[in-house]
Design a protein around this motif. Structure first.
Motif: not given
Length: 462
Positions: A73-90, A114-123
């Motif tokens: 889940l943390a990795e899925a959320v992290a994708k949304w921190q990437d400006h070029s991520y396809r779904l974020r641009r969508y 979404l920036s708080t939903f990191t591995s550390d945040g979820l742990l």
């Protein structure tokens, strides 16, 4: 209307996530300034969707270590921190059309929340409530087989919070998005699938118009747990439909505010304090339950409460230049104008009221109001009252009538005064106290409305 506007209006949106299912029929449903290309929900489709999600839960999700689920889940959320991520641009291209938020707000606000939903945040969430993550892998406790999520859609990032909760306790998810944002939940499910397709098979996202009794009966009948967001009527309807014995967690209407102590009102601190308050007011146009409706400011500091109101107005204007407020309906615009007119009349009558407002637009409004000390509801969309008080210890009494609806308080209060002030606020119903400027971004481990996130979904099992 510009040419680009016309092209956008003709776009269609695929906003469902139904692993292994090919819907038989679709329809284009108007939403905001675009159209949704949606499967036509039927009771049979809902039952098949729920059955497949539960089967995926039994087959794979229930066997996954909780630590693995958190990392996925943390990795899925992290994708949304990437400006070029396809779904974020969508999402950045389409959510402004659907939700009415400005493109800049979606572009900056969504990854911020979404920036708080990191591995550390979820742990931290897991350890706060159940201890070691391996505790969720024991047979002694178990989450629901299927959690039905009824979403409100006022803030695009909220679906992540509720889906994460359920998946961490290994519950399959049937998500009913709101008409206000039917897109983001499906996009997030797709992000999960990109990281772990097996985990994503336990998630389903299907929109239908609220009030379809036969469809909703099929959804509720299979749910072991229901997490419902929305207004009082929506919550009441969901509660009524929840099966006997099912876990029911509600997040209904709430009101939040801010409080500033006299010690914080110095020349040096004023720019930071005012900017922090303006940020909390402006983010997603005050639509969230954590958004402040008013700011209580204590007299006796180096600067006066009216000086704070003046600077707050300047900071709201500055934010509007980079994160413009979204479009308003005619009713919403009329409510802003009505609030302004009422303030102007009081000011003209010699009352201790001063109006600060954006010129030529309804972009932001600050009403300095020394006449009405009780907390009242804002019409939202960046309309906030600044209320001067002689002593912050009086504030709990002013907000007490709204006790059942109180939620977050953003504070700028010295540490030596904070424990007593926080205790008095909690006594009247406040469930979260945080630093001013952080009201909009609670950690995953926050007890939403004072309720446990994971423990509330867990039951003992043999």
């Amino acid at each position: 209307m510009s040419c680009s506007r016309r092209r956008r209006a003709k776009m269609t949106v695929q906003q469902w996530w139904l692993p292994g299912i090919e819907p038989a029929a679709f329809a284009d449903v108007p939403s905001g300034e675009t159209a949704l290309h949606v499967p036509i929900a039927t009771p049979e489709l809902v039952r098949e969707t729920a059955a497949r999600a539960v089967a995926a839960r039994r087959r794979s999700l229930s066997r996954m270590p909780a630590l693995h689920i958190a990392n996925v889940l943390a990795e899925a959320v992290a994708k949304w921190q990437d400006h070029s991520y396809r779904l974020r641009r969508y999402a950045e291209a389409l959510l402004p059309e659907i939700t009415g938020y400005s493109p800049a707000m979606i572009r900056h606000g969504l990854p911020y929340l979404l920036s708080t939903f990191t591995s550390d945040g979820l742990l931290d969430l897991i350890r706060t409530e159940v201890g070691d993550p391996s505790a969720l892998d024991e047979r002694a406790i178990a989450g629901p087989e299927l959690t039905l999520h009824i979403l409100a859609g006022n803030i695009p990032a909220v679906p992540v919070e509720t889906m994460v909760r359920a998946l961490l306790v290994k519950s399959a998810c049937l998500v009913k998005p709101s008409s206000r944002d039917p897109l983001f939940p499906a996009l997030f499910a797709r992000s999960i699938a990109e990281v772990d397709p097996q985990l994503a098979e336990a998630v389903a996202v299907l929109w239908w118009k609220g009030g379809k009794r036969a469809i909703e009966a099929a959804a509720f009948a299979r749910a072991d747990a229901v997490i419902a967001y929305g207004g009082a009527e929506a919550i009441a309807a969901a509660r009524q439909q929840a099966p006997p014995g099912a876990i029911f967690i509600e997040h209904g209407p709430k009101v939040s505010f801010a409080a500033i102590a006299r010690e914080a009102l110095t020349h040096e601190a004023l720019p930071h304090i005012a900017r922090a308050a303006a940020w909390d007011v402006s983010l997603f146009d005050q639509q969230g339950c954590v958004s402040p409706h008013a700011v209580y400011v204590e007299r006796g500091g180096s600067l006066s409460p009216i000086a704070f109101a003046t600077r707050l107005a300047e900071e709201l204007a500055a934010i509007d230049r980079t994160l413009p407020r979204g479009r308003l309906s005619m009713d919403e615009a009329a409510q802003v104008q009505s609030a302004r007119a009422a303030a102007e009349m009081q000011e003209a009558a010699g009352r201790r009221v001063t109006l600060f407002r954006s010129q030529q637009t309804t972009a932001w409004t600050v009403i300095f109001d020394a006449e009405s000390l009780a907390l009242s509801l804002s019409c939202l969309n960046r309309v906030v009252r600044v209320i001067p008080v002689d002593d912050l210890t009086d504030v709990p009494g002013f907000v007490r009538p709204l006790g059942p609806y109180l939620q977050s308080v953003g504070v700028a209060v010295p540490e030596r005064r904070l424990p007593a002030f926080a205790k008095a606020l909690e006594a009247v119903g406040v469930t979260r106290i945080c630093e001013l400027g952080e009201m909009q971004r609670p950690a995953p481990s926050w007890r939403h409305d004072g309720k446990a996130n994971l423990l509330g979904l867990l039951r003992g099992a043999e």
